[in-house]
Design an enzyme around this catalytic site. Structure first.
Site, PDB file in Angstrom:
ATOM      1  CB  VAL A  37      -0.904  -0.094   1.198  1.00 51.65           C
ATOM      2  CG1 VAL A  37      -1.688   1.161   1.302  1.00 51.65           C
ATOM      3  CG2 VAL A  37      -1.936  -1.129   1.124  1.00 51.65           C
ATOM      4  CG  HIS A  91       7.435  -8.611  23.476  1.00 52.40           C
ATOM      5  ND1 HIS A  91       7.909  -9.067  24.552  1.00 52.40           N
ATOM      6  CD2 HIS A  91       7.224  -9.817  22.862  1.00 52.40           C
ATOM      7  CE1 HIS A  91       8.167 -10.349  24.778  1.00 52.40           C
ATOM      8  NE2 HIS A  91       7.841 -10.870  23.576  1.00 52.40           N
ATOM      9  CG  HIS A 103       6.216 -13.182  25.679  1.00 52.62           C
ATOM     10  ND1 HIS A 103       7.137 -13.680  24.971  1.00 52.62           N
ATOM     11  CD2 HIS A 103       6.354 -13.149  26.995  1.00 52.62           C
ATOM     12  CE1 HIS A 103       8.121 -13.878  26.060  1.00 52.62           C
ATOM     13  NE2 HIS A 103       7.649 -13.511  27.031  1.00 52.62           N
ATOM     14  N   GLY A 160      -1.225  -4.164  17.167  1.00 57.44           N
ATOM     15  CA  GLY A 160      -0.499  -3.685  18.731  1.00 57.44           C
ATOM     16  C   GLY A 160      -0.036  -2.234  18.870  1.00 57.44           C
TER      17      GLY A 160
END
Length: 561
Positions: free
Chosen positions: A235, A503, A541, A531
């Site tokens: 994109v 993370h 995690h 996230g």
């Protein structure tokens, strides 16, 4: 230029994007028209053995199915540059990650809900969506006996097979399991058989998605039969309609190469923590000063896009074992038994608070950080012990796989160091600029030091620890870590060997870039679901949380919320 339209376009075929697409396709009324399109920059990784096998994890992270992104030199880590790997594949980072499955403590989600003013993000309100993702099984992938189930906190018919080590097959029984457990109990840390029920702290069982050594790809575990997926689709920007006045309305996406797809209802950005803010900025949503520098017209001014990046900093330790026959050695019966490498070679994860959390108080510079760091039941640190050496990049030690070495990872979870992601150019194929800003605050440095001291105290100061560990193997020129080692000496280890535990969170945070339903501030018909919306550093995690976020938002979208 060609064009076609869908009701919903999802940018990114990773954990969040595919979960959202799958659930939304079930919640929406059946229609003859095309409703959901997923655009993925990578391709299908399901034929690659190194992707599917637990023993191929390190190859997966460096393969064609990963973006290997440069990270800016960090002044708080001796100006070391670094790299991070994220998925460039159908399944996203679910194709290359370590498959650990931890939710984090209840208090983290309740703090999140309070911070954004929406109880929907509290632990209890998210719990049904956590359960939807889970099918808790034993190590052979078989159902758990009904008498052993906890259906209040866990799911048993959900999307993914979830394997706690305590439920694993008897053949995968590491010789040091009971000894490790006794050492922690001798140090005053209680065994917690289930760290995924909201009460995380203690010596918890490792829980993973590996089933008999095989990865569960989201693209295979999820029902995508009513979803159209296009791979090799990069994109370049989201398009907007300004004709009605007021807030711009997202109308679709342009791909590199000129192809356009229209969105009748919503564009949903699920490109991940590093790429979602990049796509927003390339589309004109971001800091106007940055956009002007790259000659991108400002659609929605928002200086928070790409800010608030947080991640977990880890430091490795190498141990010399007294009894090599209990470690994993090349050529040994243990090493030759494939069941021992059917997942991570470990049993437990320690999640816990600081022994003296009050010592943080004089180091805290910000009132919000004070509330965050001093919460009761917070998990400040994580310590993991593996029955094999981790290697020089992570520990500074090139130890032989001869059974005589083990290793630990000490992690700062409640980080207050915040970094950023921004664009390098107006070209979507140029990688973003990533500044993790690890180890920037006094509180982070204190927590990292205490996590390292905690690990060494358990293994070198308890009677049980001394029964199987001889000493810490230190990098040349570095002091061994003990309770008496100076802060300066431990800080040098952290600066030289600290690394990302992969993370990342926060670059499109709820409350700053999106509202509590993940709708982008200042635009209509546009959400971010991955996230990057997580507004606080979760002590986990984050994979399980990302699945739950997507499940939560799918229901809102289907209900028109």
């Amino acid at each position: 230029m060609s064009s076609s339209s869908y009701d919903y376009i999802i940018i990114g075929g990773g954990v969040a994007g595919l979960t959202l697409a799958s659930r939304l396709s079930k919640l929406l009324p059946r229609s003859e028209t095309k409703q959901i399109l997923v655009l993925e920059a990578g391709t299908d990784p399901s034929k690659a053995d190194y992707i599917l096998s637990s023993t191929g994890y390190h190859l997966a992270r460096e393969s064609e199915h990963a973006y290997i992104l440069d990270v800016e030199a960090n002044p708080h880590l001796n100006r070391r540059a670094a790299q991070v790997s994220v998925g460039k594949a159908l399944s996203g980072s679910g194709a290359i990650n370590g498959s650990a499955w931890t939710r984090g403590p209840k208090v983290d989600y309740d703090y999140w809900a309070k911070l954004v003013g929406d109880d929907a993000w509290s632990y209890d309100k998210l719990l049904p969506f956590f359960r939807k993702t889970e099918q808790v099984v034993d190590g052979q992938g078989e159902p758990i006996a009904e008498t052993e189930r906890d259906e209040i906190h866990h799911g048993y018919d959900g999307t993914l097979k979830v394997v706690p080590m305590k439920a694993n097959h008897p053949s995968r029984h590491y010789p040091l399991r009971e000894t490790i457990q006794r050492a922690w109990e001798e140090a005053g840390v209680k065994y917690n058989p289930d760290g995924n029920n909201g009460n995380q702290n203690g010596l918890t069982e490792m829980v993973e998605l590996w089933v008999k050594g095989q990865r569960q790809l989201p693209s295979q575990a999820l029902d995508l039969s009513r979803v159209e997926i296009r791979d090799f689709s990069v994109v370049s920007r989201i398009t907007f309609d300004h004709s009605a006045g007021g807030e711009p309305v997202a109308t679709g996406v342009d791909l590199v190469g000129g192809e356009h797809f229209g969105a009748n209802k919503e564009v949903i950005l699920s490109a991940g923590v590093y790429h979602s803010p990049q796509v927003l900025m390339l589309s004109g949503i971001g800091d106007p000063t940055v956009l002007q520098k790259h000659e991108i017209p400002t659609v929605v001014p928002n200086g928070e896009v790409g800010q608030n990046l947080v991640d977990h900093l880890a430091v490795g330790i190498t141990w010399k074992l007294k009894h090599p026959e209990k470690g994993l050695a090349i050529g040994s019966p243990l090493f030759n038994d494939p069941s021992y490498f059917a997942g991570w070679p470990l049993d437990f994860i320690l999640f816990g608070p600081l022994d003296e959390p009050g010592n943080l108080e004089p180091l805290i510079k910000d009132a919000a950080d004070r509330e965050f760091l001093l919460r009761p039941d917070a998990s400040h640190m994580e310590i993991v012990t593996l029955y094999a050496p981790m290697g020089p990049r992570l520990t500074g030690i090139d130890a032989a796989m001869d059974g005589s070495h083990a290793s630990s990872i000490a992690v700062c979870l409640t980080t207050t160091s915040k970094g950023s992601v921004t664009i390098r150019s107006a070209n979507s194929e140029d990688p973003p600029i990533i500044d993790t800003n690890f180890n920037a605050t006094e509180t982070d440095r204190y927590i990292s030091r205490e996590a390292l001291r905690k690990a060494t105290s358990v293994y070198l100061e308890t009677e049980t620890g001394q029964s199987f560990i001889s000493h810490e193997v230190t990098p040349e020129g570095y002091a061994a870590i003990t309770r008496d080692t100076t802060d300066e000496e431990i800080d040098k280890r952290i600066r030289d060997f600290g690394y990302s535990l992969d993370h990342p969170m926060g670059t499109c945070s709820i409350g700053k870039v999106v509202d509590s339903h993940c709708r982008v501030h200042g635009a209509k018909g546009l959400r971010v679901v991955d996230g990057s919306v997580i507004p606080v550093p979760l002590a986990c995690h984050i994979q399980a949380t990302v699945y739950a976020i997507a499940e939560r938002v799918a229901e809102w979208i289907a209900n028109g919320e």
